[in-house]
Design an enzyme around this catalytic site. Sequence first.
Site, PDB file in Angstrom:
ATOM      1  N   LYS A   1      -2.212   6.512   9.319  1.00  0.00           N
ATOM      2  CA  LYS A   1      -3.596   5.947   9.425  1.00  0.00           C
ATOM      3  C   LYS A   1      -4.092   5.259   8.207  1.00  0.00           C
ATOM      4  CE  LYS A   1      -7.559   5.999   8.363  1.00  0.00           C
ATOM      5  NZ  LYS A   1      -8.267   4.966   7.808  1.00  0.00           N
TER       6      LYS A   1
ATOM      7  N   GLY B   1      -8.133   2.617  11.774  1.00  0.00           N
ATOM      8  CA  GLY B   1      -9.514   3.138  11.999  1.00  0.00           C
ATOM      9  C   GLY B   1     -10.258   3.785  11.042  1.00  0.00           C
TER      10      GLY B   1
ATOM     11  N   GLY C   1     -11.936   6.420   8.444  1.00  0.00           N
ATOM     12  CA  GLY C   1     -11.735   7.491   7.732  1.00  0.00           C
ATOM     13  C   GLY C   1     -12.256   8.774   8.396  1.00  0.00           C
ATOM     14  N   PRO C   2     -13.624   8.687   8.581  1.00  0.00           N
ATOM     15  CA  PRO C   2     -14.333   9.960   9.099  1.00  0.00           C
ATOM     16  C   PRO C   2     -14.064  10.067  10.681  1.00  0.00           C
ATOM     17  CG  PRO C   2     -16.078   8.634   7.914  1.00  0.00           C
ATOM     18  CD  PRO C   2     -14.748   7.902   7.983  1.00  0.00           C
TER      19      PRO C   2
ATOM     20  N   GLY D   1      -9.320   9.313  10.659  1.00  0.00           N
ATOM     21  CA  GLY D   1      -8.600  10.180   9.694  1.00  0.00           C
ATOM     22  C   GLY D   1      -8.959  11.462   9.812  1.00  0.00           C
TER      23      GLY D   1
ATOM     24  N   GLU E   1      -2.938  13.141  -2.830  1.00  0.00           N
ATOM     25  CA  GLU E   1      -2.883  12.333  -4.102  1.00  0.00           C
ATOM     26  C   GLU E   1      -4.237  11.581  -4.318  1.00  0.00           C
ATOM     27  OE1 GLU E   1      -0.147  11.947  -5.716  1.00  0.00           O
ATOM     28  OE2 GLU E   1       1.242  12.930  -4.650  1.00  0.00           O
TER      29      GLU E   1
ATOM     30  N   CYS F   1      -5.065   4.035  -9.329  1.00  0.00           N
ATOM     31  CA  CYS F   1      -5.454   5.257  -9.617  1.00  0.00           C
ATOM     32  C   CYS F   1      -4.937   5.970 -10.931  1.00  0.00           C
ATOM     33  CB  CYS F   1      -4.562   6.178  -8.580  1.00  0.00           C
ATOM     34  SG  CYS F   1      -3.125   5.914  -8.196  1.00  0.00           S
TER      35      CYS F   1
ATOM     36  N   GLU G   1     -14.525   7.767 -12.028  1.00  0.00           N
ATOM     37  CA  GLU G   1     -13.535   6.589 -11.884  1.00  0.00           C
ATOM     38  C   GLU G   1     -14.248   5.348 -11.359  1.00  0.00           C
ATOM     39  OE1 GLU G   1     -10.954   7.151  -8.288  1.00  0.00           O
ATOM     40  OE2 GLU G   1      -9.341   6.686  -9.548  1.00  0.00           O
TER      41      GLU G   1
HETATM   42  P1  NAD Z   1     -10.875   6.446   0.296  1.00  0.00           P
HETATM   43  O1  NAD Z   1     -10.814   7.995   0.124  1.00  0.00           O
HETATM   44  O2  NAD Z   1     -12.199   5.897   0.445  1.00  0.00           O
HETATM   45  O3  NAD Z   1      -9.825   6.193   1.517  1.00  0.00           O
HETATM   46  C1  NAD Z   1      -8.518   6.607   1.584  1.00  0.00           C
HETATM   47  C2  NAD Z   1      -8.043   6.731   3.023  1.00  0.00           C
HETATM   48  O4  NAD Z   1      -8.904   7.789   3.378  1.00  0.00           O
HETATM   49  C3  NAD Z   1      -8.416   5.661   4.020  1.00  0.00           C
HETATM   50  O5  NAD Z   1      -7.542   5.572   4.904  1.00  0.00           O
HETATM   51  C4  NAD Z   1      -9.824   6.120   4.563  1.00  0.00           C
HETATM   52  O6  NAD Z   1      -9.971   5.625   5.832  1.00  0.00           O
HETATM   53  C5  NAD Z   1      -9.336   7.693   4.523  1.00  0.00           C
HETATM   54  N1  NAD Z   1     -10.677   8.338   4.680  1.00  0.00           N
HETATM   55  C6  NAD Z   1     -11.923   8.367   4.264  1.00  0.00           C
HETATM   56  N2  NAD Z   1     -12.612   9.211   4.386  1.00  0.00           N
HETATM   57  C7  NAD Z   1     -11.944  10.108   5.162  1.00  0.00           C
HETATM   58  C8  NAD Z   1     -12.394  11.385   5.890  1.00  0.00           C
HETATM   59  N3  NAD Z   1     -13.603  11.919   5.859  1.00  0.00           N
HETATM   60  N4  NAD Z   1     -11.161  11.787   6.646  1.00  0.00           N
HETATM   61  C9  NAD Z   1      -9.932  11.349   6.553  1.00  0.00           C
HETATM   62  N5  NAD Z   1      -9.836  10.338   6.010  1.00  0.00           N
HETATM   63  C10 NAD Z   1     -10.739   9.647   5.186  1.00  0.00           C
HETATM   64  O7  NAD Z   1     -10.169   5.658  -1.015  1.00  0.00           O
HETATM   65  P2  NAD Z   1      -9.768   4.351  -1.100  1.00  0.00           P
HETATM   66  O8  NAD Z   1     -11.237   3.619  -1.559  1.00  0.00           O
HETATM   67  O9  NAD Z   1      -9.323   3.514  -0.040  1.00  0.00           O
HETATM   68  O10 NAD Z   1      -8.782   4.117  -2.358  1.00  0.00           O
HETATM   69  C11 NAD Z   1      -9.268   4.177  -3.598  1.00  0.00           C
HETATM   70  C12 NAD Z   1      -9.160   5.805  -4.013  1.00  0.00           C
HETATM   71  O11 NAD Z   1      -7.901   6.216  -3.809  1.00  0.00           O
HETATM   72  C13 NAD Z   1      -9.317   5.999  -5.580  1.00  0.00           C
HETATM   73  O12 NAD Z   1     -10.122   7.066  -5.758  1.00  0.00           O
HETATM   74  C14 NAD Z   1      -8.022   6.196  -6.232  1.00  0.00           C
HETATM   75  O13 NAD Z   1      -7.740   6.627  -7.380  1.00  0.00           O
HETATM   76  C15 NAD Z   1      -7.399   6.846  -5.152  1.00  0.00           C
HETATM   77  N6  NAD Z   1      -5.979   6.453  -5.547  1.00  0.00           N
HETATM   78  C16 NAD Z   1      -4.965   7.713  -5.671  1.00  0.00           C
HETATM   79  C17 NAD Z   1      -3.541   7.573  -5.628  1.00  0.00           C
HETATM   80  C18 NAD Z   1      -2.662   8.618  -6.140  1.00  0.00           C
HETATM   81  O14 NAD Z   1      -1.530   8.638  -5.972  1.00  0.00           O
HETATM   82  N7  NAD Z   1      -3.201   9.742  -6.908  1.00  0.00           N
HETATM   83  C19 NAD Z   1      -2.981   6.240  -5.358  1.00  0.00           C
HETATM   84  C20 NAD Z   1      -3.967   5.399  -5.108  1.00  0.00           C
HETATM   85  C21 NAD Z   1      -5.109   5.445  -5.003  1.00  0.00           C
END
Ligand code: NAD
Length: 475
Positions: A173, A204, A206-207, A210, A248, A282, A382
């Site tokens: 996803k 799709g 996240g909420p 996901g 992550e 990140c 962040e």
């Molecule tokens: P996000 O958390 O908004 O979304 C990430 C993914 O999670 C998306 O696919 C989203 O649809 C899904 N998601 C969101 N809410 C959810 C829920 N309630 N249940 C299940 N899935 C859900 O993050 P983003 O804005 O896409 O990415 C940026 C963030 O990712 C930053 O905080 C960054 O630091 C982090 N990041 C971490 C790493 C790492 O390896 N540590 C790598 C890249 C990015």
Amino acid sequence: MTTQNKHTRFYIGGRWVDPAGTGTIEVINAATEEVMGCVPAGTPEDVDRAVVAARAAFDGWAATPLQTRVDLCGAIARKLQERQQEIAVLISQELGTPIKVSMMVQAGLPAITFGSMEHLVEQLPWEQRIGNSLVVREPVGVVGAITPWNYPLHQIAAKVAPAMLAGCTVVVKPSEVAPLNAFLLARIMEEVGVPAGVFNLVTGYGPVAGEALAAHPDVDMVSFTGSTGAGRRVSEVAAATVKRVSLELGGKSANVILDDADLQQAVVDGLKKCYLNSGQTCSALTRMLVPRDKLGVVEAIAAAAVPHFKPGDPLDPGTVLGPLVSDAQRARVRGYISRGLEEGARLVCGGARPPEGLERGYYVAPTIFSDVTPAMTIAREEIFGPVLAIMPYDSEDDAVRIANDTMYGLAGGVWSADPERALRVARRLRTGQVELNGAAFNPLAPFGGYKQSGHGRELGPYGVLEFTQVKAVQL
Ligand code: NAD
């Protein structure tokens, strides 16, 4: 919008299938603000179909000879290489990464990751003897992979390649913000003949999609990369079925420049590591820790280097700083810049106003704050934009204390003329990665966080072991 970027179906069980619902998600070009594509907004029903397909394929795939799985990963790597330019352009449009960085990182890394599987296979402890026990590694099962937009295909590859090698089947996803590249990967899976159900793609929000994946009782493991807030929610949802969770998450990484470091080199490299992908990284080194008596010199070096990071069109090969991914992200970053000013940080350059001549596209000027204290919001949260916080410290111990004074623990840097001293300080940082004197990123080294940066490890041999279960057979 080109027809190529208009996706109306999911890839489930080796076929392109219509979604259960009618919702769609538009994908916006970060530099032009125009709609460049669309994907279906998946529902729990779509996720369920994908999980059923992954479950049905699991036994067969887990029993497939390791060499066959290695060969398929190799074939995927070659296809990714052949299409590197196309992938790089697509991702540059989806999220604004400068094309040169896209070629190397956004399109280059996924090919490296799939290609690395054949070398890793030899190094992994698939079977081990402990006394009268034979300890065997087995695939964890059906994996739900939820990924972010900032290195979208790399994040997918970092989960799918090791999961497939280990014998798992996967439902991906991807981020709704940059999902187009995932369809390209699905086509490649189809072209190279990955068996039906081993790789499934559902797009799709996240909420909705996901959470359905994280909660699904037939998913054995959810591997999540994204923000700390969403990761926390994924953990909660997954807990009901006690599945394995790998997270992550975000970071606020410190770059500790010690008093004997080559300042010119350290500061310029630090700026690059902070601004990579417009700061949407990140592991970006967003806090630059410098000896208090060197603050003025550091500011001057940083300010002199900033013109190099002139924002511009991501498809121009000369561009090093593109736009941010979205309107929302730009608003968020501008908000943090205003907050920095309100809380008394000193603006060295940049600011919340759009860079000159770039009213279109989600651009933010490269920004530097100095005299930032650990209590300020811009030192704690962040930002995910091109904003560097320069923070003075009074001693080596003070530097380590400030570096560790964060809820995150993803990455860090240490600069010193004395490599042993640099290593000594690196050992004191509570983070999953540390680079000494600007050392290169290693795509085979374990990548992951301490504290609220998560608890999984991706890439290389450690990345594969994440997708295995351990069974002890007493002989
Ligand atoms: P996000 O958390 O908004 O979304 C990430 C993914 O999670 C998306 O696919 C989203 O649809 C899904 N998601 C969101 N809410 C959810 C829920 N309630 N249940 C299940 N899935 C859900 O993050 P983003 O804005 O896409 O990415 C940026 C963030 O990712 C930053 O905080 C960054 O630091 C982090 N990041 C971490 C790493 C790492 O390896 N540590 C790598 C890249 C990015």
